[in-house]
Design a protein around this motif. Structure first.
Motif, PDB file in Angstrom:
ATOM      1  N   LEU A  15      32.198  50.766   8.664  1.00 38.51           N
ATOM      2  CA  LEU A  15      30.540  51.229   8.195  1.00 38.51           C
ATOM      3  C   LEU A  15      30.684  48.942   8.289  1.00 38.51           C
ATOM      4  O   LEU A  15      28.638  48.989   7.700  1.00 38.51           O
ATOM      5  CB  LEU A  15      30.410  51.476   7.275  1.00 38.51           C
ATOM      6  CG  LEU A  15      30.201  53.150   7.620  1.00 38.51           C
ATOM      7  CD1 LEU A  15      30.098  54.486   7.333  1.00 38.51           C
ATOM      8  CD2 LEU A  15      30.011  53.732   9.072  1.00 38.51           C
TER       9      LEU A  15
ATOM     10  N   ASN B 214      29.863  61.690  14.424  1.00 38.01           N
ATOM     11  CA  ASN B 214      30.720  60.993  14.032  1.00 38.01           C
ATOM     12  C   ASN B 214      29.643  60.375  12.831  1.00 38.01           C
ATOM     13  O   ASN B 214      29.718  60.365  11.708  1.00 38.01           O
ATOM     14  CB  ASN B 214      30.272  59.461  14.721  1.00 38.01           C
ATOM     15  CG  ASN B 214      32.388  59.902  16.095  1.00 38.01           C
ATOM     16  OD1 ASN B 214      33.075  60.432  15.124  1.00 38.01           O
ATOM     17  ND2 ASN B 214      32.820  59.063  16.293  1.00 38.01           N
ATOM     18  N   SER B 215      27.889  60.209  12.706  1.00 38.91           N
ATOM     19  CA  SER B 215      27.604  59.769  11.626  1.00 38.91           C
ATOM     20  C   SER B 215      27.480  60.907  10.703  1.00 38.91           C
ATOM     21  O   SER B 215      27.701  60.940  10.074  1.00 38.91           O
ATOM     22  CB  SER B 215      26.024  59.592  12.257  1.00 38.91           C
ATOM     23  OG  SER B 215      25.492  60.833  12.948  1.00 38.91           O
TER      24      SER B 215
ATOM     25  N   GLY C 229      35.116  60.224  10.808  1.00 37.92           N
ATOM     26  CA  GLY C 229      33.344  59.637  11.769  1.00 37.92           C
ATOM     27  C   GLY C 229      34.259  58.331  11.680  1.00 37.92           C
ATOM     28  O   GLY C 229      33.284  57.224  12.236  1.00 37.92           O
TER      29      GLY C 229
ATOM     30  N   PRO D 132      29.261  61.654   0.190  1.00 36.98           N
ATOM     31  CA  PRO D 132      28.721  62.518   1.271  1.00 36.98           C
ATOM     32  C   PRO D 132      28.137  63.422   0.696  1.00 36.98           C
ATOM     33  O   PRO D 132      28.970  64.392  -0.865  1.00 36.98           O
ATOM     34  CB  PRO D 132      30.032  62.557   2.254  1.00 36.98           C
ATOM     35  CG  PRO D 132      31.286  63.142   1.361  1.00 36.98           C
ATOM     36  CD  PRO D 132      30.833  61.614   0.313  1.00 36.98           C
TER      37      PRO D 132
ATOM     38  N   ALA E  40      37.170  53.942   6.012  1.00 37.45           N
ATOM     39  CA  ALA E  40      35.640  54.121   6.950  1.00 37.45           C
ATOM     40  C   ALA E  40      34.785  53.566   6.624  1.00 37.45           C
ATOM     41  O   ALA E  40      34.089  52.775   6.880  1.00 37.45           O
ATOM     42  CB  ALA E  40      35.180  55.498   6.557  1.00 37.45           C
TER      43      ALA E  40
ATOM     44  N   LEU F 218      32.491  57.771   0.605  1.00 30.63           N
ATOM     45  CA  LEU F 218      30.374  57.002   0.999  1.00 30.63           C
ATOM     46  C   LEU F 218      29.700  57.530   0.966  1.00 30.63           C
ATOM     47  O   LEU F 218      28.152  57.923   0.551  1.00 30.63           O
ATOM     48  CB  LEU F 218      30.809  57.632   3.061  1.00 30.63           C
ATOM     49  CG  LEU F 218      31.577  56.572   3.892  1.00 30.63           C
ATOM     50  CD1 LEU F 218      31.524  57.606   5.489  1.00 30.63           C
ATOM     51  CD2 LEU F 218      31.598  55.166   3.655  1.00 30.63           C
TER      52      LEU F 218
ATOM     53  N   HIS G 236      29.837  61.206   8.479  1.00 30.59           N
ATOM     54  CA  HIS G 236      29.892  60.364   7.136  1.00 30.59           C
ATOM     55  C   HIS G 236      29.708  60.875   6.145  1.00 30.59           C
ATOM     56  O   HIS G 236      29.281  60.088   4.552  1.00 30.59           O
ATOM     57  CB  HIS G 236      29.428  58.823   7.605  1.00 30.59           C
ATOM     58  CG  HIS G 236      29.843  58.194   9.176  1.00 30.59           C
ATOM     59  ND1 HIS G 236      29.283  57.525   9.691  1.00 30.59           N
ATOM     60  CD2 HIS G 236      31.321  57.951   8.920  1.00 30.59           C
ATOM     61  CE1 HIS G 236      30.127  56.904  10.383  1.00 30.59           C
ATOM     62  NE2 HIS G 236      31.267  57.035  10.114  1.00 30.59           N
ATOM     63  N   ASN G 237      29.027  62.260   6.007  1.00 33.91           N
ATOM     64  CA  ASN G 237      28.109  62.479   5.229  1.00 33.91           C
ATOM     65  C   ASN G 237      28.669  64.428   4.575  1.00 33.91           C
ATOM     66  O   ASN G 237      28.597  65.047   4.128  1.00 33.91           O
ATOM     67  CB  ASN G 237      26.737  63.008   5.815  1.00 33.91           C
ATOM     68  CG  ASN G 237      26.029  63.333   4.436  1.00 33.91           C
ATOM     69  OD1 ASN G 237      25.925  62.909   3.040  1.00 33.91           O
ATOM     70  ND2 ASN G 237      24.848  63.760   5.210  1.00 33.91           N
TER      71      ASN G 237
END
Lengths: 519, 246
Positions: B103, B71-72, A431, B153, B99, B151, B75-76
């Motif tokens: 962020l 892209n958002s 991302g 996800p 990542a 992150l 992140h998940n």
């Protein structure tokens, strides 16, 4: 003065590097290097444009012209005029264009050359007529300096005798003789082109070569007939037969100083100095001075100074520069050329390489254009830059800049393009936006390839920069050029060895950076 | 929930996906299995937006992926591929933190999270400061998994994650993966060509062939009631040493 200026710039280089040393990223180094280099360009421009109240003298690429330029330079300096001397700039065209563009104010030339080569009207008979025809170029000439240096053809005396050749017409019966002419003579209307027509000559073999090397060729038997300047010292030295111009083809070549009309306003004293030289150099004296420089290897400055003492009873200062000082100045000049052109090239080429990868529509265009630039012979590229940037360091830098683009653009492009697809997909899958992927993943991964490209560029650049001396840029090419002119191997080595060492040093430096990077 | 709807994709003349639809309920694991070239990897790459489908849509909890939101959404999603896809110029820790750094996570938070994941995937801490090329294939996959989970996800997409790992390590990793999926309650899509692995890790199996899903169900259903001859052959083709001895 020049030395001081360059030295300051080198100090700047070093201190700025110290400032950024804490940053380890190669990219930062490159960026800093490029920016420093490009910041330096205006410095150079400023340095040049501040030289209003002065005369800039030029000379052609042969000994006599260099001596005449040196005499004028020393006389002008003696007259308290700030003088800059671009020695052995090139052929007639380069000097004439430099004069028209105002890059130089004056240079020595010959009436025959002006009539035949510049105005191209052989009906001009008198000096006054010539003067009038030069008005429209805003160019004036002094009274003749005192000698006629006409073209002639020459052979080895014994060889000519054996074949019974006395006149140029006699050459008609010997088409087997090998002719070797200076490159300028080959292409001039008052040179080989016209001569061949008038005398109906059609030899089997005609080659072009450097005038100063022609005597060597003649002596070794590689060529049989060469063009001569009648004041060449080698005519006596090599026992040459000057063939009689029985059809009176060659015009008179009275030596004069050519100068820009505006010099009269800018520096009336300088014009006076040039005119002071009129009628002071008879032919034997010129031959003698040529002999001292070319055959006895006495520096032109010294010969000029002796002449001035003799003729005008003036003591001029001869700045005898030792080997180490010359090396130092040449090294600074050379680094200056290479540093700025390479720095700018890196600054432009890396983004260009990135664009070539990211915008497929223009990929082939970008790679094609920089590829074509690389195929232009370096000498030609240098000369193409003269109309755009005049003479001196700037056009040389521009040419070197264009020359340095391809390896960096190509390697940036292939370095990024060859990153394996899974690696790229892993980056995007996190991302991260494209700019971050470029900065954090693509450029670092491509960096070894990009560095290899920069290394190639730098090494090519160091070698090619020696040609810069041909258009007044100085550097290691200067002693090489003088060495060729004077047929002096030590002088040639004085440029060739440091140039080779610098290339090796540059290569070593980049090898070191690459090693650092891979650890 | 992940839902792919009516996905078609051709590369030049060759159609690799033919109007595929697939739903993965929240918290469950689906194994995509099939012979080489059946389109299972392409489907996975379309699901994370690396390849653009010719037709159809992919939704994560009703949000359809598009150029602007990809892209958002990523992140998940955690993404793990064969051999890890780690960046060779970064240390393992830098790979994992990439990542989160982007962020703007604080260093302490990153440190904490890495420590948490390190225990979860069961890896020694000195491994983290090494470069990916200096650790074993199994360790690389554990690092890659840590990077995918960094992150936290909701979704995990894995493309042959154990494809190049030797059998003993593979067995161990399969156990760890199953434990982690259960512990974290992630929604997982796993691409594999190994029926045993598909059955062991997946709540359900989607068997693909030539750009289509031939059968979807749990391993028991597929074994007991193969949809057609191909499924039957695919099952029998998985060699078992015991069966061969008999």
């Amino acid at each position: 003065m020049k030395l001081k200026k360059d030295y300051k710039l080198i100090i700047m280089y070093n201190s700025t590097f110290n400032m950024v040393r804490c940053r380890s990223s190669v990219l930062h180094y490159l960026l800093c290097f490029s920016i420093i280099c490009s910041v330096m360009v205006p410095f150079q421009l400023q340095a040049q444009s501040a030289q209003d109240e002065m005369i800039i003298i030029g000379s052609k690429l042969f000994t006599e012209s260099v001596i005449l330029g040196e005499i004028a330079t020393q006389l002008a300096e003696h007259g308290d005029i700030e003088t800059d001397y671009y020695s052995q700039l090139g052929g007639t065209r380069i000097l004439w264009n430099a004069l028209r563009e105002g890059d130089i104010d004056a240079y020595p030339d010959y009436t025959g050359t002006l009539i035949q080569e510049i105005i191209q009207d052989s009906s001009i008979q008198h000096m006054d007529e010539l003067r009038q025809r030069l008005v429209k170029f805003n160019v004036e000439i002094t009274q003749p300096l005192g000698f006629n240096n006409t073209y002639a053809l020459g052979m080895r005396e014994k060889h000519a005798k054996r074949l019974g050749i006395e006149t140029i017409s006699d050459l008609r019966n010997h088409p087997e003789l090998k002719h070797g002419y200076s490159n300028e003579f080959m292409n001039r209307g008052d040179g080989w082109k016209g001569l061949r027509e008038i005398y109906q000559l059609s030899p089997d073999e005609v080659t072009g070569l450097d005038h100063d090397l022609a005597y060597r060729g003649l002596e070794s038997g590689g060529i049989d007939v060469i063009d001569l300047y009648s004041t060449d010292a080698e005519i006596d030295y090599y026992n040459l037969k000057v063939l009689e111009d029985d059809l009176h083809f060659f015009p008179e070549y009275q030596a004069v100083f050519v100068y820009r009309s505006e010099l009269k306003d800018k520096s009336p004293t300088a014009v006076k100095v040039l005119n002071q030289m009129a009628g002071t150099i008879p032919e034997p004296q010129m031959i003698n001075m040529n002999a001292r420089v070319k055959l006895d290897q006495i520096p032109a400055q010294e010969v000029a100074s002796d002449f001035i003492r003799h003729t005008f009873d003036i003591e001029t200062e001869v700045k005898a520069t030792g080997l180490w000082q010359r090396l130092w100045v040449n090294t600074l000049d050379h680094l200056y050329l290479v540093g700025i052109s390479l720095g700018l090239a890196i600054l432009i080429a890396i983004p260009l390489g990135i664009i070539a990868v990211k915008v497929p529509v223009i990929e082939n265009t970008v790679l094609g254009v920089v590829g074509v630039l690389q195929t232009i012979p370096s000498l030609a590229l240098l000369v193409f830059m003269i109309p755009l940037f005049g003479i001196g360091a700037l056009p040389a830098m521009a040419a070197l800049f264009l020359y340095s683009l391809l390896p960096v653009v190509r390697n940036t492009h292939s370095g990024i393009k060859n990153i394996p697809t899974p690696t790229m997909e892993s980056a995007y899958a996190l991302g991260l936006p494209k700019t971050v992927v470029l900065k954090k993943i693509e450029l670092p991964l491509a960096m070894p390839t990009i560095l290899a490209g920069i290394k190639t560029s730098a090494v090519i650049n160091v070698g090619t920069a020696t040609l810069g001396a041909l258009i007044g840029a100085g550097g290691y090419g200067q002693p090489i050029l003088t060495g060729i002119r004077l047929d002096s191997v030590p002088l040639i080595l004085e440029g060739a060895i440091p140039a080779a060492l610098l290339a090796l040093a540059v290569q070593g430096l980049f090898d070191l950076i690459e090693k650092q990077l891979s650890n | 929930m992940i839902s792919a709807h009516n996905i078609s994709k051709s590369f030049d003349e060759n159609q690799v996906l033919k109007q595929i639809s697939l739903e993965i309920p929240q918290g469950s694991t689906v194994s995509l299995i099939g012979p080489s070239g059946c389109g299972k990897s392409t489907l996975l790459r379309i699901m994370i937006g690396l390849v653009k489908a010719d037709t159809g849509s992919v939704r994560y909890n009703e949000t359809e992926i598009s150029e602007s939101n990809i892209n958002s959404i990523r992140h998940n999603i955690g993404y793990v591929i064969q051999e890890g896809g780690l960046f060779p110029h970064l240390t393992n820790a830098q790979n994992i933190a990439l990542a989160a750094n982007y962020l703007g996570w604080a260093a302490s938070r990153i440190q904490e999270r890495i420590e948490q994941l390190r225990e979860l995937v069961n890896i020694e801490s000195d491994i983290l400061e090494r470069q990916p090329e200096h650790i074993s294939g199994g360790q690389r996959q554990r690092i890659s998994l840590m990077r995918a989970l960094m992150l936290d996800p909701e979704y995990i997409l894995m493309d042959e994650p154990l494809g190049s790992i030797d059998p003993l390590v593979r067995y161990e990793l399969q156990n760890d993966l199953k434990r982690i999926f259960r512990e974290l309650n992630k929604t997982v899509v796993l691409v594999t060509h190994d029926l045993g692995e598909a059955a062991f890790l997946g709540d359900t199996i989607a068997l693909m062939r030539a750009g289509k899903i031939i059968q979807r169900g749990d391993i028991k259903t597929i074994m007991e009631a193969p949809a057609n001859r191909f499924v039957e052959e695919f099952i029998t083709a998985q060699r078992s040493p015991l069966a061969d001895l008999k």
